[in-house]
Design a protein around this motif. Structure first.
Motif, PDB file in Angstrom:
ATOM      1  N   ALA A 121     -33.238 -16.138  29.638  1.00 43.06           N
ATOM      2  CA  ALA A 121     -32.583 -14.971  30.241  1.00 43.06           C
ATOM      3  C   ALA A 121     -31.776 -14.102  29.290  1.00 43.06           C
ATOM      4  O   ALA A 121     -30.986 -13.278  29.731  1.00 43.06           O
ATOM      5  CB  ALA A 121     -31.706 -15.378  31.434  1.00 43.06           C
ATOM      6  N   GLY A 122     -31.969 -14.263  27.987  1.00 44.48           N
ATOM      7  CA  GLY A 122     -31.247 -13.417  27.038  1.00 44.48           C
ATOM      8  C   GLY A 122     -31.870 -12.035  26.920  1.00 44.48           C
ATOM      9  O   GLY A 122     -33.076 -11.861  27.104  1.00 44.48           O
ATOM     10  N   ASN A 123     -31.033 -11.055  26.600  1.00 43.56           N
ATOM     11  CA  ASN A 123     -31.537  -9.701  26.375  1.00 43.56           C
ATOM     12  C   ASN A 123     -31.536  -9.350  24.890  1.00 43.56           C
ATOM     13  O   ASN A 123     -31.705  -8.198  24.516  1.00 43.56           O
ATOM     14  CB  ASN A 123     -30.705  -8.682  27.175  1.00 43.56           C
ATOM     15  CG  ASN A 123     -29.244  -8.642  26.732  1.00 43.56           C
ATOM     16  OD1 ASN A 123     -28.848  -9.280  25.764  1.00 43.56           O
ATOM     17  ND2 ASN A 123     -28.429  -7.897  27.463  1.00 43.56           N
ATOM     18  N   VAL A 124     -31.345 -10.362  24.045  1.00 47.41           N
ATOM     19  CA  VAL A 124     -31.248 -10.141  22.599  1.00 47.41           C
ATOM     20  C   VAL A 124     -32.346 -10.916  21.880  1.00 47.41           C
ATOM     21  O   VAL A 124     -32.941 -11.844  22.428  1.00 47.41           O
ATOM     22  CB  VAL A 124     -29.866 -10.584  22.060  1.00 47.41           C
ATOM     23  CG1 VAL A 124     -28.762  -9.699  22.605  1.00 47.41           C
ATOM     24  CG2 VAL A 124     -29.586 -12.048  22.410  1.00 47.41           C
ATOM     25  N   PHE A 129     -38.633 -14.925  34.993  1.00 46.00           N
ATOM     26  CA  PHE A 129     -37.616 -15.782  35.591  1.00 46.00           C
ATOM     27  C   PHE A 129     -36.645 -16.225  34.505  1.00 46.00           C
ATOM     28  O   PHE A 129     -37.014 -17.004  33.622  1.00 46.00           O
ATOM     29  CB  PHE A 129     -38.280 -17.000  36.246  1.00 46.00           C
ATOM     30  CG  PHE A 129     -39.278 -16.635  37.313  1.00 46.00           C
ATOM     31  CD1 PHE A 129     -38.861 -16.402  38.611  1.00 46.00           C
ATOM     32  CD2 PHE A 129     -40.623 -16.480  36.995  1.00 46.00           C
ATOM     33  CE1 PHE A 129     -39.775 -16.046  39.602  1.00 46.00           C
ATOM     34  CE2 PHE A 129     -41.549 -16.136  37.966  1.00 46.00           C
ATOM     35  CZ  PHE A 129     -41.123 -15.909  39.275  1.00 46.00           C
ATOM     36  N   GLY A 130     -35.439 -15.701  34.554  1.00 46.12           N
ATOM     37  CA  GLY A 130     -34.430 -16.021  33.549  1.00 46.12           C
ATOM     38  C   GLY A 130     -33.435 -17.039  34.078  1.00 46.12           C
ATOM     39  O   GLY A 130     -33.019 -16.967  35.235  1.00 46.12           O
ATOM     40  N   ILE A 131     -33.075 -17.981  33.222  1.00 47.87           N
ATOM     41  CA  ILE A 131     -32.107 -19.024  33.592  1.00 47.87           C
ATOM     42  C   ILE A 131     -31.032 -19.065  32.514  1.00 47.87           C
ATOM     43  O   ILE A 131     -31.349 -19.249  31.331  1.00 47.87           O
ATOM     44  CB  ILE A 131     -32.807 -20.398  33.733  1.00 47.87           C
ATOM     45  CG1 ILE A 131     -33.937 -20.295  34.770  1.00 47.87           C
ATOM     46  CG2 ILE A 131     -31.799 -21.477  34.132  1.00 47.87           C
ATOM     47  CD1 ILE A 131     -34.901 -21.457  34.765  1.00 47.87           C
ATOM     48  N   ILE A 132     -29.786 -18.904  32.919  1.00 46.83           N
ATOM     49  CA  ILE A 132     -28.722 -18.740  31.920  1.00 46.83           C
ATOM     50  C   ILE A 132     -27.402 -19.329  32.437  1.00 46.83           C
ATOM     51  O   ILE A 132     -27.094 -19.213  33.626  1.00 46.83           O
ATOM     52  CB  ILE A 132     -28.561 -17.229  31.573  1.00 46.83           C
ATOM     53  CG1 ILE A 132     -27.656 -17.014  30.369  1.00 46.83           C
ATOM     54  CG2 ILE A 132     -28.094 -16.430  32.783  1.00 46.83           C
ATOM     55  CD1 ILE A 132     -27.733 -15.597  29.803  1.00 46.83           C
ATOM     56  N   PRO A 133     -26.621 -19.946  31.565  1.00 45.38           N
ATOM     57  CA  PRO A 133     -25.297 -20.429  31.985  1.00 45.38           C
ATOM     58  C   PRO A 133     -24.321 -19.266  32.171  1.00 45.38           C
ATOM     59  O   PRO A 133     -24.417 -18.239  31.486  1.00 45.38           O
ATOM     60  CB  PRO A 133     -24.840 -21.316  30.819  1.00 45.38           C
ATOM     61  CG  PRO A 133     -26.033 -21.516  29.961  1.00 45.38           C
ATOM     62  CD  PRO A 133     -26.942 -20.359  30.194  1.00 45.38           C
ATOM     63  N   GLN A 134     -23.360 -19.477  33.062  1.00 51.88           N
ATOM     64  CA  GLN A 134     -22.354 -18.448  33.340  1.00 51.88           C
ATOM     65  C   GLN A 134     -21.624 -18.018  32.067  1.00 51.88           C
ATOM     66  O   GLN A 134     -21.316 -16.841  31.881  1.00 51.88           O
ATOM     67  CB  GLN A 134     -21.338 -18.969  34.368  1.00 51.88           C
ATOM     68  CG  GLN A 134     -20.286 -17.949  34.774  1.00 51.88           C
ATOM     69  CD  GLN A 134     -20.875 -16.754  35.502  1.00 51.88           C
ATOM     70  OE1 GLN A 134     -21.594 -16.910  36.480  1.00 51.88           O
ATOM     71  NE2 GLN A 134     -20.592 -15.547  35.017  1.00 51.88           N
ATOM     72  N   LYS A 135     -21.366 -18.964  31.177  1.00 56.31           N
ATOM     73  CA  LYS A 135     -20.646 -18.659  29.935  1.00 56.31           C
ATOM     74  C   LYS A 135     -21.342 -17.557  29.131  1.00 56.31           C
ATOM     75  O   LYS A 135     -20.685 -16.694  28.542  1.00 56.31           O
ATOM     76  CB  LYS A 135     -20.501 -19.933  29.092  1.00 56.31           C
ATOM     77  CG  LYS A 135     -19.697 -19.746  27.830  1.00 56.31           C
ATOM     78  CD  LYS A 135     -19.463 -21.064  27.119  1.00 56.31           C
ATOM     79  CE  LYS A 135     -18.590 -20.871  25.898  1.00 56.31           C
ATOM     80  NZ  LYS A 135     -18.263 -22.141  25.249  1.00 56.31           N
ATOM     81  N   LEU A 136     -22.687 -17.586  29.106  1.00 58.91           N
ATOM     82  CA  LEU A 136     -23.424 -16.555  28.368  1.00 58.91           C
ATOM     83  C   LEU A 136     -23.484 -15.240  29.138  1.00 58.91           C
ATOM     84  O   LEU A 136     -23.513 -14.171  28.535  1.00 58.91           O
ATOM     85  CB  LEU A 136     -24.828 -17.049  28.016  1.00 58.91           C
ATOM     86  CG  LEU A 136     -24.878 -18.252  27.075  1.00 58.91           C
ATOM     87  CD1 LEU A 136     -26.315 -18.626  26.740  1.00 58.91           C
ATOM     88  CD2 LEU A 136     -24.097 -17.991  25.784  1.00 58.91           C
ATOM     89  N   VAL A 137     -23.474 -15.318  30.455  1.00 60.83           N
ATOM     90  CA  VAL A 137     -23.387 -14.097  31.268  1.00 60.83           C
ATOM     91  C   VAL A 137     -22.067 -13.396  30.961  1.00 60.83           C
ATOM     92  O   VAL A 137     -22.010 -12.170  30.814  1.00 60.83           O
ATOM     93  CB  VAL A 137     -23.478 -14.421  32.778  1.00 60.83           C
ATOM     94  CG1 VAL A 137     -23.242 -13.166  33.612  1.00 60.83           C
ATOM     95  CG2 VAL A 137     -24.832 -15.046  33.118  1.00 60.83           C
ATOM     96  N   THR A 172     -31.308 -16.665  37.424  1.00 65.55           N
ATOM     97  CA  THR A 172     -30.597 -17.828  37.954  1.00 65.55           C
ATOM     98  C   THR A 172     -29.449 -18.158  37.022  1.00 65.55           C
ATOM     99  O   THR A 172     -29.670 -18.422  35.834  1.00 65.55           O
ATOM    100  CB  THR A 172     -31.537 -19.045  38.075  1.00 65.55           C
ATOM    101  OG1 THR A 172     -32.642 -18.683  38.914  1.00 65.55           O
ATOM    102  CG2 THR A 172     -30.821 -20.243  38.661  1.00 65.55           C
ATOM    103  N   VAL A 173     -28.238 -18.125  37.542  1.00 64.13           N
ATOM    104  CA  VAL A 173     -27.056 -18.445  36.745  1.00 64.13           C
ATOM    105  C   VAL A 173     -26.636 -19.871  37.077  1.00 64.13           C
ATOM    106  O   VAL A 173     -26.442 -20.216  38.237  1.00 64.13           O
ATOM    107  CB  VAL A 173     -25.903 -17.453  37.016  1.00 64.13           C
ATOM    108  CG1 VAL A 173     -24.673 -17.812  36.190  1.00 64.13           C
ATOM    109  CG2 VAL A 173     -26.356 -16.024  36.719  1.00 64.13           C
ATOM    110  N   VAL A 174     -26.529 -20.702  36.033  1.00 59.69           N
ATOM    111  CA  VAL A 174     -26.185 -22.117  36.204  1.00 59.69           C
ATOM    112  C   VAL A 174     -24.868 -22.402  35.499  1.00 59.69           C
ATOM    113  O   VAL A 174     -24.332 -21.550  34.789  1.00 59.69           O
ATOM    114  CB  VAL A 174     -27.306 -23.033  35.654  1.00 59.69           C
ATOM    115  CG1 VAL A 174     -28.586 -22.872  36.469  1.00 59.69           C
ATOM    116  CG2 VAL A 174     -27.558 -22.767  34.169  1.00 59.69           C
ATOM    117  N   GLU A 175     -24.375 -23.612  35.681  1.00 54.92           N
ATOM    118  CA  GLU A 175     -23.076 -23.953  35.105  1.00 54.92           C
ATOM    119  C   GLU A 175     -23.169 -24.355  33.640  1.00 54.92           C
ATOM    120  O   GLU A 175     -22.356 -23.931  32.816  1.00 54.92           O
ATOM    121  CB  GLU A 175     -22.441 -25.088  35.915  1.00 54.92           C
ATOM    122  CG  GLU A 175     -21.007 -25.387  35.502  1.00 54.92           C
ATOM    123  CD  GLU A 175     -20.355 -26.440  36.377  1.00 54.92           C
ATOM    124  OE1 GLU A 175     -19.371 -27.033  35.912  1.00 54.92           O
ATOM    125  OE2 GLU A 175     -20.823 -26.658  37.509  1.00 54.92           O
TER     126      GLU A 175
END
Length: 195
Positions: free
Chosen positions: A40-43, A61-69, A82-85
């Motif tokens: 789920a990165g845009n970089v 389908f992007g999966i990323i931790p909240q910290k990176l969001v 999907t934002v995970v912990e």
């Protein structure tokens, strides 16, 4: 295969060949009507492949931790974000949702994901094709090291043989589609032990 999990760098690398190869892989995946699961990165190469898949009309389908969001690296254009912990949650969902895996050039996170999938396949937690997209010979030294590990008796040849390796996206995906899941039994595991 319907969805492929692609692991790749949050940087583009020094050589433009890496970004070009990411575009070619995305184009070939789109031709085969495959969708993308990724971090789920845009970089970096992550952003390159996601943008091309979306442009080709495929689902991402992007999966990323909240910290990176929170530090603004999430790709907000994903079909489903999907934002995970935790990073552990992210890796498990990526492993679960993909029908196969490709490791493109990347850094320590990509290496970790590659070896985790190798381990899950080896121990029969999953049975899905795993490929190294060896762009510009990026993984040559890693492949040499894995062969060294076989020679030194820490890795069995059969464990290494299931790793699909190519620098050509057509060949890579052809081999992944031809992958036959292997049922693991105790006799097979016993063979790994170096006598």
């Amino acid at each position: 295969m319907k969805k492929l999990t692609v692991y790749c760098g949050s940087n583009k690398g020094k050589d433009k060949k890496y970004a070009s190869a990411a575009l070619k892989l995305a184009e070939e995946m789109a031709k085969r009507e495959l969708d993308l699961v990724y971090g789920a990165g845009n970089v970096g190469l992550m952003g390159v492949i996601a943008d091309q898949m979306l442009q080709s009309g495929r689902k991402v389908f992007g999966i990323i931790p909240q910290k990176l969001v929170d530090i603004e690296v999430a790709h907000t254009g994903c079909t489903e974000l999907t934002v995970v912990e935790t990073m552990r949650d992210r890796k498990w969902l990526m492993a679960e949702r993909g029908d196969g895996f490709i490791a493109m050039p990347g850094g320590i996170g990509t290496f970790e994901e590659l070896f985790e999938i190798m381990t899950l396949n080896q121990l029969a937690y999953i049975s899905k094709p795993l490929a190294l997209y060896n762009v510009n010979g990026y993984y040559d030294k890693l492949i040499d090291f894995l062969n060294h590990s076989v020679n030194e008796g820490f890795l069995h040849q059969s464990q290494l043989q299931v790793l699909i390796i190519s620098d050509d996206p057509v060949q890579l995906l052809d081999k992944m589609e031809a992958f036959q899941p292997k049922k693991m039994d105790k006799k097979e595991i016993d063979k790994w032990e170096v006598k």
